[in-house]
Design an enzyme around this catalytic site. Sequence first.
Site, PDB file in Angstrom:
ATOM      1  CG  HIS A  24      -1.592   1.250   1.370  1.00 28.47           C
ATOM      2  ND1 HIS A  24      -3.163   1.309   1.036  1.00 28.47           N
ATOM      3  CD2 HIS A  24      -1.607   2.286   1.897  1.00 28.47           C
ATOM      4  CE1 HIS A  24      -3.723   2.561   1.418  1.00 28.47           C
ATOM      5  NE2 HIS A  24      -2.530   3.220   1.850  1.00 28.47           N
ATOM      6  CD  GLU A  25       1.930   3.621   3.814  1.00 26.28           C
ATOM      7  OE1 GLU A  25       2.325   4.711   3.180  1.00 26.28           O
ATOM      8  OE2 GLU A  25       0.757   3.366   4.247  1.00 26.28           O
ATOM      9  CG  HIS A  28       0.475   6.255  -0.665  1.00 27.05           C
ATOM     10  ND1 HIS A  28      -0.677   6.774  -1.320  1.00 27.05           N
ATOM     11  CD2 HIS A  28      -0.221   5.676   0.408  1.00 27.05           C
ATOM     12  CE1 HIS A  28      -1.549   6.506  -0.715  1.00 27.05           C
ATOM     13  NE2 HIS A  28      -1.358   5.783   0.356  1.00 27.05           N
TER      14      HIS A  28
END
Length: 438
Positions: A24-25, A28
Amino acid sequence: MTAIAFLIGVIVLVLGLAVSIALHEVGHLLPAKLFGVRVGQYMIGFGPTLWSKRIGETEYGLKVLPLGGFISMAGMYPPAPEDAKPGTKRSRFFATMVQDARDANAETLIAADDRVFYKLPVYKRIIVMLGGPIMNLVLAVVLFTIALSGIGIQQGTTTVASVSQCVIPASEGRTECTPTDPVAPAAAAGIQPGDRFVSIDGTPVSTFAEAAAIIQRSPGKQLSVVIDRDGAQRTVQFTPATTDRAVTDANGRSVVDASGATEYQTVGFAGISPQSALVRQPIGTSLEATGQYIGSVAQIVSQFPVRIYDVVVDTLNGQPRDANSPMSVVGAGRLAGDIAAVDAPILDRVQTMITLLGGLNIALFVFNLIPLLPLDGGHVVVALWDGIKRQIARLRGTVARPVDATKLVPVTFVVVILLVATGGVLFLADIVNPVQLL
C-alpha cells in the site's frame, strides 16, 4: 498439531497483512518519486523504529507495531499563512494541534525547493494518494486469481459419488428407504459410483450443477445419458422421478410461507450425489469476486455505526456474532487460525486463507477511500477542493491561496479518536465473542 496449525494461520495472516500494508505504501511511494516529490521516510508500522536504512534521500524502516505504515513527503501541506492567528483560550487545544502540524510540515520544507507535494498539479496529487488503495485492489485481484483460478473452489463434479436406491420426498424428512418407496431412476438405469456424466439429453455437461439443472427441469421425461465408465463411454436412459425440494433463497436458506412452513417446489430427481473436487474457475471469476467483495465491504462501511452497535449488543448478550460483522486484527488473526486448524484438505485451507487475505486487501481499499482525513480519501478531497478553488480564482482573474489543510487537524483528531475507540470495541469483542468459522 491443531495448536501448531492455528499458530501458523495467525502468523500467515500477520505476514500477509504486513505485506499488504507495505505494498500500500509502495503505491504512494512510487508515483511520489516519479513526480519528483522528496520522500524522507518509508515506514511500516508505528512507534519506535526497529530497523531502518537510508537509501539516497529516503529512510526505509520497520517499527514496533505493524498495524499500518506511512511515507513522509516534503510539503504535504503548504506553508502556514503569514497572517495565521493563534487560537483563543476556548480553542487553544485545537489551535496547538494545528500549530504542531504546521511546525512538523515546515520541517519538511527546504528553501527554494519545489519538490513538494502541495505544488503538484491536482491530478498528480490524486494519483499519489490513490496509489495506495489501488495497490491493495490489484493485490486482491491477484490473490483471488490464485485462489479461484490457480487452486479452484470446491464444486460437485460430473463423477458420481453415490447412488440413492429409492425416491424419498424432501418434505417427509427421512433418509431410510421403505419397501413402498419407488426405485431411484439412476439406480434403475444401472448407474454406479465412479461413473462420469458426459452428456444428458444431448447436452454436454462439465459440472454437477449443469447436470442437476437438466434433471430437475425434466420430471417424467426420459433422458438419454452418456456416461464414462473406466474409460469407455456408454449410453443409458432414465426418467427423472417427480419429487419435491425445499425452495431456497440466494443465500441457500429455506424459504418459508406466511405461517412459517417451509415452501417446496416440484422437480425431477435421479438419485445421484457427486464427488467434490477443487475446480479451477475462469480467469474473469476473480474480477467478479472482487466486485462482490467491494460491494459487501462498502455496505458494512456505510452501516458501520449500526454494525458496531450490533457487535456490542451481541457481545453483552452472549449472542453469536454475525459472520459479516466487522472485526479487528485480533479477530482476523483468530479466523485465520481457525481456518488453518480446521479438519480439511491442506489445499482447501490454503485456498481459504488466500481468499481471506484478498478480502482484507479489499477492506483496506474501501476503508482508505473514506473521504475523511487522515485517510487517503480525505487527502483526495483536499486536492479536489484546492483544484476547484484555483479554478474559481482563475475565472475571477485572481490567484487563490493554497488550501491550508492543517486547519482540518481537529477533524482528523476526532476521526482518529473514533477509529481508536471502535478498534478497541472490536478488539475486546474479538476476544470475548469472536466470529465463529462454523
